[in-house]
Design an enzyme around this catalytic site. Structure first.
Site, PDB file in Angstrom:
ATOM      1  N   ILE A 153       8.080   7.233  17.253  1.00 11.26           N
ATOM      2  CA  ILE A 153       7.070   7.747  15.965  1.00 11.26           C
ATOM      3  C   ILE A 153       6.355   8.618  15.958  1.00 11.26           C
ATOM      4  O   ILE A 153       6.063   9.604  15.211  1.00 11.26           O
ATOM      5  CB  ILE A 153       7.020   6.736  14.289  1.00 11.26           C
ATOM      6  CG1 ILE A 153       8.272   5.845  14.571  1.00 11.26           C
ATOM      7  CG2 ILE A 153       7.084   7.048  13.196  1.00 11.26           C
ATOM      8  CD1 ILE A 153       9.603   6.530  13.768  1.00 11.26           C
TER       9      ILE A 153
ATOM     10  N   ARG B  61      -8.668  -0.180   4.402  1.00  5.89           N
ATOM     11  CA  ARG B  61      -7.499   0.950   3.740  1.00  5.89           C
ATOM     12  C   ARG B  61      -6.415  -0.065   3.305  1.00  5.89           C
ATOM     13  O   ARG B  61      -5.494   0.369   2.687  1.00  5.89           O
ATOM     14  CB  ARG B  61      -7.713   1.749   4.874  1.00  5.89           C
ATOM     15  CG  ARG B  61      -8.614   2.735   5.035  1.00  5.89           C
ATOM     16  CD  ARG B  61      -8.424   3.570   6.100  1.00  5.89           C
ATOM     17  NE  ARG B  61      -6.687   4.766   5.817  1.00  5.89           N
ATOM     18  CZ  ARG B  61      -6.579   5.424   6.198  1.00  5.89           C
ATOM     19  NH1 ARG B  61      -6.748   5.323   7.623  1.00  5.89           N
ATOM     20  NH2 ARG B  61      -5.493   5.664   5.628  1.00  5.89           N
TER      21      ARG B  61
ATOM     22  N   ARG C   2      -4.766  11.436   4.405  1.00 10.11           N
ATOM     23  CA  ARG C   2      -3.833  12.072   4.461  1.00 10.11           C
ATOM     24  C   ARG C   2      -2.440  11.900   3.442  1.00 10.11           C
ATOM     25  O   ARG C   2      -1.953  13.212   2.904  1.00 10.11           O
ATOM     26  CB  ARG C   2      -3.055  11.869   5.654  1.00 10.11           C
ATOM     27  CG  ARG C   2      -3.911  11.487   6.891  1.00 10.11           C
ATOM     28  CD  ARG C   2      -3.033  11.761   8.122  1.00 10.11           C
ATOM     29  NE  ARG C   2      -1.593  12.468   8.047  1.00 10.11           N
ATOM     30  CZ  ARG C   2      -1.862  13.527   8.161  1.00 10.11           C
ATOM     31  NH1 ARG C   2      -2.605  14.855   8.795  1.00 10.11           N
ATOM     32  NH2 ARG C   2      -0.770  14.610   7.708  1.00 10.11           N
TER      33      ARG C   2
ATOM     34  N   ARG D 270      -0.081  14.318  12.820  1.00  6.15           N
ATOM     35  CA  ARG D 270       1.049  14.562  11.751  1.00  6.15           C
ATOM     36  C   ARG D 270       0.846  15.789  11.138  1.00  6.15           C
ATOM     37  O   ARG D 270       0.488  16.091   9.806  1.00  6.15           O
ATOM     38  CB  ARG D 270       0.220  12.957  10.824  1.00  6.15           C
ATOM     39  CG  ARG D 270       0.097  12.046  11.407  1.00  6.15           C
ATOM     40  CD  ARG D 270      -0.677  11.069  10.918  1.00  6.15           C
ATOM     41  NE  ARG D 270       0.351  10.053  10.716  1.00  6.15           N
ATOM     42  CZ  ARG D 270      -0.195   8.855   9.585  1.00  6.15           C
ATOM     43  NH1 ARG D 270      -1.350   8.940   9.003  1.00  6.15           N
ATOM     44  NH2 ARG D 270       0.423   8.348   8.300  1.00  6.15           N
TER      45      ARG D 270
ATOM     46  N   LYS E  85       0.958  -1.235  -0.029  1.00  7.95           N
ATOM     47  CA  LYS E  85       0.259  -0.087  -0.290  1.00  7.95           C
ATOM     48  C   LYS E  85       1.145   0.934   0.030  1.00  7.95           C
ATOM     49  O   LYS E  85       0.569   2.563  -0.677  1.00  7.95           O
ATOM     50  CB  LYS E  85      -0.960  -0.155   1.178  1.00  7.95           C
ATOM     51  CG  LYS E  85      -1.538   1.460   1.935  1.00  7.95           C
ATOM     52  CD  LYS E  85      -2.393   1.115   2.771  1.00  7.95           C
ATOM     53  CE  LYS E  85      -1.663   1.144   4.482  1.00  7.95           C
ATOM     54  NZ  LYS E  85      -1.098   2.919   5.021  1.00  7.95           N
ATOM     55  N   ASN E  86       2.170   0.872   0.776  1.00  2.94           N
ATOM     56  CA  ASN E  86       2.572   2.626   0.602  1.00  2.94           C
ATOM     57  C   ASN E  86       3.589   2.940   0.182  1.00  2.94           C
ATOM     58  O   ASN E  86       4.141   3.777  -0.335  1.00  2.94           O
ATOM     59  CB  ASN E  86       3.300   2.654   2.523  1.00  2.94           C
ATOM     60  CG  ASN E  86       2.105   2.524   3.772  1.00  2.94           C
ATOM     61  OD1 ASN E  86       0.876   2.614   3.182  1.00  2.94           O
ATOM     62  ND2 ASN E  86       2.596   2.630   4.832  1.00  2.94           N
TER      63      ASN E  86
ATOM     64  N   CYS F 122      -4.803  13.173  12.391  1.00  3.85           N
ATOM     65  CA  CYS F 122      -5.541  11.726  12.605  1.00  3.85           C
ATOM     66  C   CYS F 122      -5.370  11.392  13.791  1.00  3.85           C
ATOM     67  O   CYS F 122      -4.837  11.587  15.187  1.00  3.85           O
ATOM     68  CB  CYS F 122      -5.256  11.270  11.645  1.00  3.85           C
ATOM     69  SG  CYS F 122      -3.343  10.388  11.653  1.00  3.85           S
TER      70      CYS F 122
ATOM     71  N   ASP G 250       5.071  -0.205  12.086  1.00  2.00           N
ATOM     72  CA  ASP G 250       3.726  -0.317  11.497  1.00  2.00           C
ATOM     73  C   ASP G 250       3.344  -1.617  12.264  1.00  2.00           C
ATOM     74  O   ASP G 250       2.744  -2.504  11.510  1.00  2.00           O
ATOM     75  CB  ASP G 250       3.609  -0.343  10.052  1.00  2.00           C
ATOM     76  CG  ASP G 250       3.630   1.339   9.770  1.00  2.00           C
ATOM     77  OD1 ASP G 250       2.953   1.958  10.360  1.00  2.00           O
ATOM     78  OD2 ASP G 250       3.793   1.492   8.379  1.00  2.00           O
TER      79      ASP G 250
HETATM   80  N1  EPU Z   1       6.236  14.872  10.315  1.00  2.00           N
HETATM   81  C1  EPU Z   1       7.054  16.094  10.677  1.00  2.00           C
HETATM   82  N2  EPU Z   1       6.623  17.156   9.505  1.00  2.00           N
HETATM   83  C2  EPU Z   1       5.673  16.765   8.910  1.00  2.00           C
HETATM   84  C3  EPU Z   1       6.008  15.683   8.405  1.00  2.00           C
HETATM   85  C4  EPU Z   1       5.994  13.905   9.686  1.00  2.00           C
HETATM   86  O1  EPU Z   1       6.441  16.364  11.850  1.00  2.00           O
HETATM   87  O2  EPU Z   1       6.261  17.107   7.444  1.00  2.00           O
HETATM   88  C5  EPU Z   1       6.572  13.706  11.563  1.00  2.00           C
HETATM   89  C6  EPU Z   1       5.631  13.046  12.017  1.00  2.00           C
HETATM   90  O3  EPU Z   1       4.424  13.547  12.776  1.00  2.00           O
HETATM   91  C7  EPU Z   1       5.546  11.788  12.288  1.00  2.00           C
HETATM   92  C8  EPU Z   1       7.375  11.691  11.854  1.00  2.00           C
HETATM   93  O4  EPU Z   1       7.188  12.905  11.891  1.00  2.00           O
HETATM   94  O5  EPU Z   1       6.014  11.890  14.057  1.00  2.00           O
HETATM   95  C9  EPU Z   1       6.527  10.920  10.958  1.00  2.00           C
HETATM   96  O6  EPU Z   1       6.064  10.736  10.103  1.00  2.00           O
HETATM   97  P1  EPU Z   1       6.176  10.344   8.668  1.00  2.00           P
HETATM   98  O7  EPU Z   1       5.927  11.572   7.400  1.00  2.00           O
HETATM   99  O8  EPU Z   1       7.368   9.393   8.357  1.00  2.00           O
HETATM  100  O9  EPU Z   1       4.941   8.942   8.378  1.00  2.00           O
HETATM  101  P2  EPU Z   1       3.932   9.564   6.617  1.00  2.00           P
HETATM  102  O10 EPU Z   1       5.153   9.762   5.934  1.00  2.00           O
HETATM  103  O11 EPU Z   1       2.408  10.484   7.381  1.00  2.00           O
HETATM  104  C10 EPU Z   1       4.499   6.979   6.611  1.00  2.00           C
HETATM  105  C11 EPU Z   1       3.217   5.538   5.878  1.00  2.00           C
HETATM  106  C12 EPU Z   1       2.812   5.354   7.607  1.00  2.00           C
HETATM  107  C13 EPU Z   1       3.328   4.552   8.397  1.00  2.00           C
HETATM  108  C14 EPU Z   1       4.819   6.349   8.833  1.00  2.00           C
HETATM  109  C15 EPU Z   1       6.075   5.417   8.810  1.00  2.00           C
HETATM  110  C16 EPU Z   1       2.059   6.418   3.828  1.00  2.00           C
HETATM  111  C17 EPU Z   1       0.976   5.881   3.102  1.00  2.00           C
HETATM  112  N3  EPU Z   1       2.441   5.910   5.033  1.00  2.00           N
HETATM  113  O12 EPU Z   1       2.935   7.796   7.257  1.00  2.00           O
HETATM  114  O13 EPU Z   1       1.726   4.500   7.086  1.00  2.00           O
HETATM  115  O14 EPU Z   1       3.147   4.718  10.053  1.00  2.00           O
HETATM  116  O15 EPU Z   1       4.960   6.213   7.082  1.00  2.00           O
HETATM  117  O16 EPU Z   1       7.264   5.000   9.144  1.00  2.00           O
HETATM  118  O17 EPU Z   1       3.259   5.673   3.533  1.00  2.00           O
HETATM  119  C18 EPU Z   1       0.445   2.175   8.062  1.00  2.00           C
HETATM  120  O18 EPU Z   1      -0.294   1.995   6.838  1.00  2.00           O
HETATM  121  O19 EPU Z   1      -0.841   2.383   8.805  1.00  2.00           O
HETATM  122  C19 EPU Z   1       0.980   4.280   7.843  1.00  2.00           C
HETATM  123  C20 EPU Z   1       0.318   5.029   8.546  1.00  2.00           C
END
Ligand code: EPU
Length: 420
Positions: free
Chosen positions: A329, A399, A93, A122, A22-23, A117, A307
């Protein structure tokens, strides 16, 4: 709303084929916006988030065709709207991933601001700051991020803190058609980031270092569509292996990339499981073995993934010994704890640390799925519980887990979906 009813105390055995990630699929689908000619993607999982992404692309003018094997052809040669509306962004998101490609190719993007969320606030400040560093003019208006780069984006040196997966992906996509060279420092090293880079490179991009903390992108003038196969879902694979571990069964996950699960497999072994691998399969054998509690700290790849935190927490509840799980995280990723306690778990939450005593006796209960991975852990708990468990609000599961009840059923679980 659909619910799952699971009769517990099954032992899982057999083989389960793992779907596409998915990701990885979500950013790659968005990456199709960058191509001037059609892209054909295979191994895309049939999931609600994928459908939402396709819907989003279609509203912008991408022509989408799908065959019976879920090969998806996306033609983004006639994009007419550079906007991701709130009603789609609010359900997913990852819609923020439209911003990089739209800005890179068309010099404009309007994306509804994703709210917080269930698992945390996030923010998307790193996505926005990075694109501003590349010369975009960005402001927030009426709940939308409005971004413009009339003369096109230009390469920049960007340091990201904390490590962000979709932030890294968005900035890679912004940089591929920018003028000059972009350096992304402290990048996420997740296999899904590398898969996106491999896809973009196949289309003509010049990205080096994906999978490491420093990624260098030399901008090119255009990208051409290609056929591309998405990598397997490492978290789906880990979830079925965790289910095998708690039920003292033996399960082989097929069509996987074992190296993507290295930190997780090491923890399974520490927990007492016998792990064997081939190039594309992993077998977890727990028959006649004792499940031991393991300490876990979640960190970005290649360390233990957030995850898989919920699934291992269930394992620790049942295992021999006390253990601590620390989530670093997301700030609110323990909503499954209250539901697990309803089922008989002994968990003490202290900030971002969940302490378990072990050897809990789970019993069936009526529980609520609160987010994707929390939902998966409730199913795993239900498989060992005495009696029936009803998992409500399973749209979270849909999802991210393709045909979950069918796959668990084939492994010997007594699981049924009730639609209402
Ligand atoms: N963060 C910031 N600022 C930003 C972006 C992120 O402070 O601009 C912080 C977040 O709040 C968090 C940390 O950085 O505390 C890491 O977040 P990240 O951006 O890496 O998460 P994401 O990209 O939104 C993806 C996966 C998630 C997975 C995380 C961590 C996708 C679509 N989603 O989320 O997947 O948990 O990386 O590996 O790729 C899931 O599949 O259940 C899921 C939540």
């Amino acid at each position: 709303m659909d619910k799952l009813v699971i009769q517990g105390q099954a032992v899982l055995n057999g083989e389960v084929e793992i779907s596409g990630s998915k990701n990885a699929a979500l950013p790659i689908l968005m990456g199709a916006l960058l191509a001037e000619t059609p892209v054909t993607l295979s191994n895309v999982p049939h999931l609600r988030d994928v459908t939402t992404t396709i819907q989003l692309l279609a509203t912008m003018g991408t022509e989408v065709m799908m065959d019976e094997r879920m090969n998806i052809t996306l033609d983004s040669s006639h994009i007419h709207t550079k906007e991701a509306p709130f009603d789609l962004v609010k359900t997913m998101r990852a819609s923020i991933l439209a911003m990089g490609p739209l800005l890179s190719r068309f010099g404009e993007a309007k994306v509804a601001l994703p709210g917080g969320c269930a698992i945390g606030s996030r923010p998307v400040n790193i996505h926005i700051d990075g694109m501003m560093k590349m010369g975009a003019d960005i402001h927030i208006e009426d709940g939308f991020i409005i971004a413009k780069a009339e003369a096109g984006l230009k390469g920049a040196d960007i340091d990201m803190h904390p490590v962000t997966v979709t932030g890294t992906e968005n900035l890679i996509m912004a940089a591929v058609l920018a003028k000059g060279t972009t350096i992304l420092r402290n990048s996420a090293c997740e296999p899904e980031v590398e898969d996106l880079a491999n896809f973009l490179n196949a289309m003509g991009a010049k990205i080096k270092g994906a999978g490491s903390p420093t990624i260098t992108i030399e901008g090119v003038s255009k990208l051409q569509g290609v056929p591309y196969r998405v990598i397997p879902d490492r978290i789906e694979a880990g979830t079925y292996l965790a289910a095998a571990a708690v039920t003292q069964g033996c399960v082989t996950v097929t069509q996987v990339e074992p190296q993507h699960l290295r930190s997780v497999l090491e923890k399974f072994e520490e927990a007492g499981a016998l792990i064997t691998e081939t190039e594309s399969t992993i077998t977890l054998d727990m028959r006649g073995r004792e499940l031991k509690a393991v300490d876990i700290v979640t960190h970005p790849y290649p360390n233990f993934p957030t995850d898989m935190q919920a699934q291992f927490l269930v394992m620790n509840c049942l295992a021999i010994g006390e253990a601590k799980v620390k989530e670093t995280i997301f700030e609110n990723r323990y909503m499954h704890v209250a539901e697990l306690i309803k089922m008989g778990a002994d968990i003490e939450l202290d900030g971002n640390v969940a302490k378990t005593k072990g050897q809990a006796k789970f019993h069936g209960a009526e529980v609520v799925a609160t987010d994707l991975r929390a939902s998966a852990c409730l199913i795993i708990a239900a498989l060992v519980a005495e009696g029936a468990t009803v998992v409500n609000k399973i749209y979270h599961i849909d999802r991210g887990y393709e045909r979950i009840e069918e796959k668990f059923h084939r492994l010997g679980a007594n699981i049924q979906r009730l639609s209402s």
